[in-house]
Design a protein around this motif. Structure first.
Motif, mmCIF file in Angstrom:
data_model
loop_
_atom_site.group_PDB
_atom_site.id
_atom_site.type_symbol
_atom_site.label_atom_id
_atom_site.label_comp_id
_atom_site.label_asym_id
_atom_site.label_seq_id
_atom_site.Cartn_x
_atom_site.Cartn_y
_atom_site.Cartn_z
ATOM 1 N N VAL A 169 0.858 -1.197 0.000
ATOM 2 C CA VAL A 169 0.000 0.000 0.000
ATOM 3 C C VAL A 169 0.891 1.243 0.000
ATOM 4 O O VAL A 169 1.665 1.472 0.939
ATOM 5 C CB VAL A 169 -0.937 0.032 1.223
ATOM 6 C CG1 VAL A 169 -1.822 1.283 1.151
ATOM 7 C CG2 VAL A 169 -1.778 -1.224 1.283
ATOM 8 N N PHE A 172 -2.011 -1.367 -3.958
ATOM 9 C CA PHE A 172 -2.895 -0.213 -3.796
ATOM 10 C C PHE A 172 -2.057 1.061 -3.780
ATOM 11 O O PHE A 172 -0.926 1.079 -3.297
ATOM 12 C CB PHE A 172 -3.692 -0.305 -2.483
ATOM 13 C CG PHE A 172 -4.585 -1.502 -2.400
ATOM 14 C CD1 PHE A 172 -5.874 -1.468 -2.920
ATOM 15 C CD2 PHE A 172 -4.137 -2.676 -1.800
ATOM 16 C CE1 PHE A 172 -6.690 -2.581 -2.846
ATOM 17 C CE2 PHE A 172 -4.963 -3.784 -1.720
ATOM 18 C CZ PHE A 172 -6.237 -3.735 -2.242
ATOM 19 N N CYS A 199 -8.368 -0.183 1.722
ATOM 20 C CA CYS A 199 -7.331 -0.980 1.065
ATOM 21 C C CYS A 199 -7.078 -2.274 1.837
ATOM 22 O O CYS A 199 -6.925 -3.356 1.248
ATOM 23 C CB CYS A 199 -6.041 -0.178 0.945
ATOM 24 S SG CYS A 199 -6.142 1.222 -0.207
#
Length: 414
Positions: free
Chosen positions: A280, A312, A381
């Motif tokens: 992420v 993400f 996420c």
């Protein structure tokens, strides 16, 4: 030239002589009578061309009424009785223009030695005088430059022989003015130096060189010359001390490098890409986002996603107050580009005025995840990552109780 004859024979001689020189390529003027008055008795065609006065306008008149100034009259009056050296005078033509003539005089005397006529032969030398004056002016300008500017100038003829070697710079190089005159650029040089640029210029090529020697930077131009037929006619070289210019150039390059480095640091600080969790990435943006900054963000973020294999990317616009129409389109394109890399883009913290800009543009936001703040975006996420992992393992995904994010080691939460 002194001519002796009786008075009648002298008249015949003069008439015959003027007939012979009527079409001569030089002015012929005959003065007779009281020679102190310089009264014209004959005036040929070339005199008409040079001075603009016809024979009818001059015969019987004094030269002072036509072409001679008072100063020139005195010079003409000193001539009778002897042959004279060339006398150069400036005359005013009938149309007001000036012309320069070089005169030779031939007094004519009778058998008794009495001066009866004066023949004046004039050649128009205006063009030669003007050419000499131009050369003199050019020489004055060249000497002024060579005496004031740190430079050296060399002239080579078409065979490569040096015919001119001057300049204030020569002293600083330990050379004398004219030291290279007579030397040939195709022969071994008397001092260590590269003759190849001069050789190329003599053959017709423009050459520019930069050399660092004696603790200085020298810039030399070698310019080929051509004759009226366009054939190579030697070359001229001039050398300048370019040390100060080189130092300024190096300083400018150094400053540009510093500025570029500072700009990179500013860009990195203004758009930091942070890996907040495995897979992420977060890109918090602050301030005004213009088209250039948005383009830089796209390049940096896509490179980071590919490098870290992120799943993400959160684009946080909480600190962005204004975007232009082109930038808003960039942001949407950025999310789509993220998808092409196999990751998912999430936009967080959109302010009301930014939202209005996007809506007014009619941008298609369908399929793009947007949440209110960064915390919610990170939570989204992590939920999608958990669901994806569970699906990959063949077990149903379970959301954390109460909607809370999973606890992180050490008491933190996702």
């Amino acid at each position: 030239m002194t001519t002796s004859a009786t008075a009648p024979d002298s008249q015949a001689l003069s008439t015959s002589y003027m007939s012979a020189v009527r079409n001569a390529p030089f002015a012929v003027i005959e003065c007779a009578g009281a020679l102190d008055e310089l009264v014209v008795s004959a005036w040929n065609g070339e005199a008409e061309r040079i001075f603009g006065y016809t024979r009818a306008e001059t015969v019987g008149r004094r030269l002072t009424d036509t072409i001679l100034s008072e100063a020139d009259v005195e010079a003409f009056r000193r001539v009778p009785g002897k042959e004279s050296a060339p006398l150069r005078c400036t005359h005013t033509r009938r149309d007001g223009r000036t012309v320069v003539c070089e005169w030779r005089h031939a007094p004519v005397v009778d058998d008794d030695g009495t001066l009866i006529r004066l023949l004046c032969f004039g050649q128009d030398v205006t063009a030669q005088v003007e050419a000499v004056e131009r050369l003199r002016e050019s020489d004055v300008i060249l000497r002024a430059i060579l005496g004031a500017v740190e430079t050296s100038v060399t002239r080579m003829d078409r065979d490569g022989f040096c015919t001119f070697h001057e300049g204030k710079m020569l002293a600083s190089l330990g050379l004398r003015p004219g030291q290279f005159i007579g030397l040939n650029v195709f022969d071994p040089p008397p001092v260590p130096m590269d003759m190849e640029p001069m050789q190329r210029a003599v053959r017709g090529e423009l050459v520019r060189t930069h050399v660092e020697a004696f603790g200085k930077a020298w810039e030399t131009w070698v310019i080929p010359l051509r004759d009226e037929r366009g054939e190579p006619d030697g070359a001229v070289s001039f050398t300048l001390d370019g040390t100060e210019a080189k130092l300024r150039e190096d300083e400018l390059k150094s400053r540009i490098e510093i500025i570029e480095l500072q700009q990179k640091v500013i860009r990195d600080l203004s758009t930091p890409i942070i890996e907040v969790w495995d897979g992420v990435l977060t890109l918090p943006m602050v301030g005004v986002v213009d088209s250039k900054r948005a383009a830089d963000v796209m390049d940096d973020l896509l490179a980071a996603i590919a490098d870290k294999r992120a799943r993400f990317a959160i684009l946080d616009l909480t600190g962005v107050e204004v975007v232009d129409t082109k930038t808003a389109s960039y942001l949407i394109e950025l999310v789509r580009a993220i998808r092409l890399l196999g990751a998912e883009g999430v936009i967080t913290g959109i302010r009301p005025n930014v939202a209005q800009t996007m809506v007014s543009l009619g941008l298609d936001l369908s399929g793009i995840a947007t949440v209110g703040n960064l915390r919610a975006g990170l939570k989204l996420c992590m939920q999608r990552a958990a669901a994806s992992n569970a699906a990959s393992a063949g077990a149903p995904a379970r959301a954390p109780a109460g909607g809370a994010a999973p606890r992180l080691p050490g008491g933190g939460s996702r």
